[in-house]
Design an enzyme around this catalytic site. Structure first.
Site, PDB file in Angstrom:
ATOM      1  CG  ASN A   9       3.509  61.058 -79.772  1.00  0.00           C
ATOM      2  OD1 ASN A   9       4.714  61.122 -80.048  1.00  0.00           O
ATOM      3  ND2 ASN A   9       2.672  60.246 -80.385  1.00  0.00           N
ATOM      4  NE  ARG A  88       4.863  56.797 -79.554  1.00  0.00           N
ATOM      5  CZ  ARG A  88       4.978  56.848 -80.866  1.00  0.00           C
ATOM      6  NH1 ARG A  88       4.824  57.979 -81.508  1.00  0.00           N
ATOM      7  NH2 ARG A  88       5.266  55.761 -81.533  1.00  0.00           N
ATOM      8  CG  HIS A 177       2.687  49.436 -82.538  1.00  0.00           C
ATOM      9  ND1 HIS A 177       2.735  48.760 -83.737  1.00  0.00           N
ATOM     10  CD2 HIS A 177       2.428  50.724 -82.857  1.00  0.00           C
ATOM     11  CE1 HIS A 177       2.507  49.606 -84.732  1.00  0.00           C
ATOM     12  NE2 HIS A 177       2.331  50.813 -84.224  1.00  0.00           N
ATOM     13  NE  ARG A 237       7.262  52.701 -90.815  1.00  0.00           N
ATOM     14  CZ  ARG A 237       6.581  52.886 -89.677  1.00  0.00           C
ATOM     15  NH1 ARG A 237       5.799  51.941 -89.201  1.00  0.00           N
ATOM     16  NH2 ARG A 237       6.706  54.015 -89.006  1.00  0.00           N
ATOM     17  CD  GLU A 382      -0.303  53.529 -78.936  1.00  0.00           C
ATOM     18  OE1 GLU A 382      -1.171  53.806 -79.789  1.00  0.00           O
ATOM     19  OE2 GLU A 382       0.896  53.371 -79.211  1.00  0.00           O
TER      20      GLU A 382
END
Ligand code: AMP
Length: 398
Positions: A9, A88, A177, A237, A382
């Site tokens: 990733n 990813r 996601h 965020r 993941e």
């Protein structure tokens, strides 16, 4: 023999990696290249319970991948069982509705979506190129965060703005996601086969947070949009705000529109409200010690998560399961409790004891025996999903 997959990733200043072993689904070694391109870059390896950190001299992505290769060259038993590399990739735009074996066309496709994820996609390509050069001959697979949401209907993914914005620029909801949601949907199918014909809402609550509705195994709506800024309040965020706020902030603070968006991405959310931290655990400690602002931040987080769950649920035929996942979803009984309290009108109730005593890192059901909506805690994985996709695509290609 086991098949190992190196999962990468690659971000702009970090590179997370893991070697996953299948079919036993364990992590053999994992680590992170940190502060790449910045002073003081390091790479760490976690192996057999011990962590080793090495300083990088040049601090490039090339050096980080070279160190991974050097480490693996010392452990040939792990290295020689690696059958492929899974990457990813954050944004696959409308080009990728599933994972893909990487060739030049796929790299071009990732490049073409880079304007939607300018920090991520170019970094992913860097990671892919380095891995291609250093692990010559190993097949590589790209797994996209957006792919799972490509089943959304037109009326769900379009923004109500002039159609030419979509026609000319592909401005629309993409969602993120997706690898986590696909993992959760498959896990639930194993645990409860009936769920493949039912309606599920999932709250992936981590530092980034979103919700997703899944009907008959397919995503029908999700809270994040063209970028991950939309939807829930998150660590830093803001989540959804009145879009004209961007212009107001920009004028009031005399900053550019991009800087106003940066403020919504980096300085808002739990951090912005609490003025303490973006980290849920730190805020829970502060809230339980009586800090009112930490409590306010957590309560706002819970209320927005509940609203977004209710919102995506409107795309389902029936509501049968609610799943909590991600660092917060899996671990915070306080926030799970608050969120479920706000979802009473959707017939969602939980058993407080089960919620408070749910085992860490394990599957559990926290709803009451006869509940209409079964409420689950399911740890997401993941990396494992990326490893499984990599193996399955490599096998299909042969
Ligand atoms: P993730 O991005 O999925 O790794 O999740 C990170 C978030 O999970 C951070 O806000 C952590 O504070 C939160 N988290 C992890 N463990 C706990 C815990 N035991 N209680 C509350 N929050 C937690």
């Amino acid at each position: 023999m086991n098949n190992n997959v190196l999962v990468i990733n690659c971000g702009s200043s970090s590179l997370k990696f893991a070697v996953m072993s299948t079919p036993d689904n364990t992590v053999l070694v994992e680590g992170i290249g940190d502060r790449l391109g910045i002073d003081g870059s390091t790479i760490s390896f976690k192996f057999e319970g011990k962590k080793e950190t090495i300083s990088l001299s040049e601090g490039s992505h090339h050096e980080a991948v070279t160190e991974i290769k050097n480490w693996l060259d010392q452990r040939v038993d792990i290295r020689d069982a690696i059958v492929g590399i899974g990457h990813r990739v954050v944004h696959g735009g409308e080009t990728f509705s599933s994972s893909a074996v990487i060739d030049e066309d796929v790299i071009k496709g990732i490049e073409d979506c880079a304007h939607f994820a300018p920090l991520h996609n170019p970094a992913h390509i860097k990671g892919i190129r380095e891995a291609q050069n250093l692990f010559t001959g190993l097949p590589q697979v790209a797994v996209f965060d957006t792919a799972f949401h490509q089943t959304l209907e037109l009326d769900q993914y379009l923004y109500a703005i002039p159609m030419e914005m979509y026609r000319n620029h592909h401005f629309r909801k993409y969602g993120f996601h997706g690898t986590s949601y696909r993992f959760i949907s498959q896990e639930l199918a194993q645990l409860e086969p009936e769920s493949t014909k039912q309606g599920i809402i999932v709250a992936h609550l981590g530092n980034g947070a979103s919700t997703c509705a899944i009907q008959n195994g397919k995503a029908t709506d999700t809270s994040m949009g063209m970028t991950p800024l939309d939807g829930l309040m998150m660590g830093t965020r803001s989540g959804s705000v009145d879009p004209s706020l961007v212009s107001f902030i920009s004028h009031a603070e005399n900053i550019s529109g991009d800087d106003a968006i940066n403020l919504l991405n980096k300085k808002s959310g739990l951090l912005g409200i609490s003025e303490i931290s973006s980290d849920c655990r730190t805020l829970e400690d502060a809230a339980f010690a009586g800090d009112e602002r930490a409590t306010l931040a957590l309560d706002m987080f819970a209320s927005r998560a509940a609203k977004n769950l209710a919102s995506v649920a409107t795309t389902l035929d029936s509501l049968d399961h609610l799943v909590f996942t991600g660092g917060i979803g899996e671990n915070s009984n306080y926030l799970r409790g608050k969120i479920c309290e706000s979802l009473r009108t959707l017939n969602i109730t939980i058993d407080a004891d089960k919620n408070d005593n749910a085992p860490r890192g394990d599957v559990s059901v926290i709803s009451e025996e006869d509940a209409n909506v079964k409420v689950w805690i399911l740890p997401t994985n993941e990396e494992l999903m990326i490893a499984m996709d990599t193996i399955s695509l490599i096998q299909q290609a042969h």
